[in-house]
Design an enzyme around this catalytic site. Structure first.
Site, short mmCIF file in Angstrom:
data_model
loop_
_atom_site.label_atom_id
_atom_site.label_comp_id
_atom_site.label_asym_id
_atom_site.label_seq_id
_atom_site.Cartn_x
_atom_site.Cartn_y
_atom_site.Cartn_z
N ARG A 97 -1.17 0.62 -5.86
CA ARG A 97 0.11 0.43 -6.55
C ARG A 97 0.66 -0.95 -6.22
NH1 ARG A 97 5.92 1.88 -4.80
NH2 ARG A 97 7.03 1.23 -6.68
N HIS A 142 10.09 -4.52 -9.26
CA HIS A 142 10.34 -4.18 -7.87
C HIS A 142 11.28 -5.24 -7.28
CE1 HIS A 142 8.58 -1.95 -4.19
NE2 HIS A 142 9.62 -2.66 -3.75
N GLU A 188 13.14 1.99 -7.04
CA GLU A 188 14.36 2.23 -6.27
C GLU A 188 15.60 1.57 -6.88
OE1 GLU A 188 13.68 1.21 -2.19
OE2 GLU A 188 12.22 2.82 -1.89
N ASN A 319 9.68 7.70 -3.31
CA ASN A 319 9.55 6.97 -2.05
C ASN A 319 10.30 7.75 -0.99
OD1 ASN A 319 8.29 5.05 -3.62
ND2 ASN A 319 9.87 3.48 -3.39
N TYR A 321 10.70 8.50 3.22
CA TYR A 321 10.41 8.00 4.56
C TYR A 321 11.01 8.85 5.67
CZ TYR A 321 8.88 3.52 2.51
OH TYR A 321 8.22 2.54 1.81
N GLU A 392 5.64 5.76 -2.17
CA GLU A 392 5.73 5.06 -0.89
C GLU A 392 5.99 6.07 0.21
OE1 GLU A 392 8.57 1.85 -0.56
OE2 GLU A 392 8.06 1.08 -2.56
#
Length: 494
Positions: A97, A142, A188, A319, A321, A392
């Site tokens: 990606r 991005h 995002e 994404n 985390y 991500e």
């Protein structure tokens, strides 16, 4: 009072110490890849006809980047893409990606004349990937917005940008879509809107009128996404046979107690993250919790907008985390209008004083694998089991230019991180969630936005002082063994 850790079921506390994970735990067609973004790795900022982006200016503004660095060279992927693609292949990943730099395709962002050198560069990247049997997964935007769009018309604050983004997307589909099967529009948008137009910690660094600009920028990104999807679905999907979605980020929010106000606060927190964008795309309007708190600060969608929004994604990129315990708070201690409007407190300690998870280098990043499973189930339950790619997932180490190389390469915590999070993803799939792929962030250590080069997220170490040489870390070797179906839970961890 902080929540007791034992309120979570044992199988939800799926850290690396209690769970084995292996490639056979995932469907045979499940996609494993690595991810990067154009501004963070490419460099070549004035080469190949590339125009300036808002991040070029932001990174050169004194005080904006913690170590005073910039991404003019970054890790020089612009010249080393073949070497980096060889690394992806050697590690056993079959998907990559990456993002296209909008100002490489249209230096002024306006879509009047495409830059042939920029198109040629990405053609070379895509062809090199396919030669190695690696599928390209392409993100259109991005964060590196063409500077001219910001200077001339206000960037994401001007609704006309929806048209320009659609032209840019159309150009990419036309030139690359014969070989690219999976597209995402914007990465995002929450962080672009909040960092760029509320707290001012990201480009373009605005904070003067955050109560209006934050939500207007997000509104136009939602419409830009939908316009790009409309172009793809109407002109290219039947012929090219691909799919398109958007990439959103979400920290899981676990209620800090059984109090109703804390449970509502946790739901509200997730709605302010995911719901801000998925609700309009799925239900046609913003979440009720946002409407109640923001009122006329949230723009309205016209009937024409809502028609555009319907059927505007084939999947969602997530994404993910970290996670937090969340309580209701009349006033938030966090900076920025967006954070204060949520009326929450984010907590990192259980009632017994234990941390919610091991801490990575960044202040915001704790290792909380069970949060991944909860976010995935939340999306499935709320949005009719919408297909998901984890676009991500990763953690960072602190840069330490005095540590010997072998210490920097022996990233034991990152190995534990991926074991825990992949186990959580495998469990979510068993729960029935339609997860189709996983991309580790990041292939390479790189320019980490306002943190410059002080944080390292890469599976591959980049030696900034010695010619930007690449060195696979223990986590990269672990992934190589994992993808082959080899190894045990202890590999590369001891």
């Amino acid at each position: 009072m902080a929540k007791k850790k034992h309120v979570l079921k044992e199988d939800e506390e799926d850290g690396s110490n209690s769970k084995q994970v292996s490639r056979p735990d995932f469907p045979p067609d499940f996609v494993f890849g690595v991810a990067t973004s154009s501004y963070q790795i490419e460099g070549g900022c004035k080469e190949g006809g590339r125009g300036a982006s808002i991040w070029d200016v932001f990174a050169h503004t004194e005080g904006k980047i913690i170590d005073g660095s910039n991404a003019d060279v970054a890790v020089d992927h612009y010249h080393r893409y073949k070497e980096d693609i060889d690394l992806i292949s050697e590690l056993g990943f079959r998907a990559y990606r990456f993002s296209i730099s909008w100002p490489r395709i249209f230096p002024d962002g306006l879509g009047t004349k495409a830059n042939e050198e920029g198109i040629a560069f990405y053609n070379k990247v895509i062809d090199a990937l396919l030669e190695k049997g690696i599928k390209p997964y392409v993100t259109l935007h991005h964060w590196d917005l063409p500077l001219h769009l910001h200077d001339s018309m206000g960037g994401w604050l001007n609704k006309q940008i929806v048209e320009y983004f659609a032209i840019y997307a159309d150009t990419c589909f036309a030139h690359f879509g014969d070989r690219v099967e999976t597209w995402t529009t914007i990465n995002e948008p929450l962080h672009i809107a909040v960092g760029g137009y509320d707290t001012g910690t990201s480009a373009p660094g605005r904070s003067e009128n955050s109560s209006a600009e934050t939500y207007l920028a997000a509104h136009h990104m939602i419409l830009a996404h939908a316009a790009a999807v409309s172009v793809y679905h109407s002109k290219y999907k039947d012929k090219q046979g691909g799919q398109i979605g958007i990439v959103l980020d979400c920290e899981w929010a676990e209620a800090n107690s059984d109090k109703l106000e804390d449970k509502c606060a946790a739901v509200r927190r997730v709605e302010f993250q995911l719901g801000w964008f998925l609700h309009p795309l799925y239900f046609g309007d913003y979440p009720k919790s946002m409407r109640e708190r923001l009122r006329d600060q949230l723009p309205e969608f016209t009937e024409e907008d809502q028609e555009l929004l319907s059927s505007s994604m084939d999947f969602v990129g997530l994404n993910q985390y970290t996670s937090r315990l969340v309580s209701h708070a009349a006033e938030s201690a966090e900076e920025g209008h967006f954070h204060k409007a949520q009326q929450i407190e984010k907590i990192v300690e259980w009632e017994d004083g234990d941390m919610i998870g091991e801490k990575a280098a960044s202040d915001w990043l704790y290792v909380v694998p069970w949060g991944m499973r909860k976010v995935l189930n939340y999306i499935a339950d709320t949005y009719s089991n919408l297909p998901i790619y984890i676009t991500e997932n990763g953690m960072d180490d602190e840069e330490n230019d005095t540590a010997p190389l072998h210490e920097m390469l022996d990233d034991k915590l990152r190995v534990r991180f991926y074991k825990g999070y992949l186990a959580a993803v495998a469990q979510a799939i068993k729960d029935g969630v339609d997860v189709r792929g996983f991309f580790a962030w990041s292939l390479l250590d790189n320019f980490e936005w306002s943190h410059g080069y002080t944080k390292r997220f890469g599976l591959v170490y980049v030696d900034y002082k010695n010619g930007l040489t690449r060195h696979p870390k223990s986590s990269a070797i672990w992934f190589k063994q994992f993808l082959k179906g080899e190894g045990s839970n202890k590999d590369n961890e001891e």
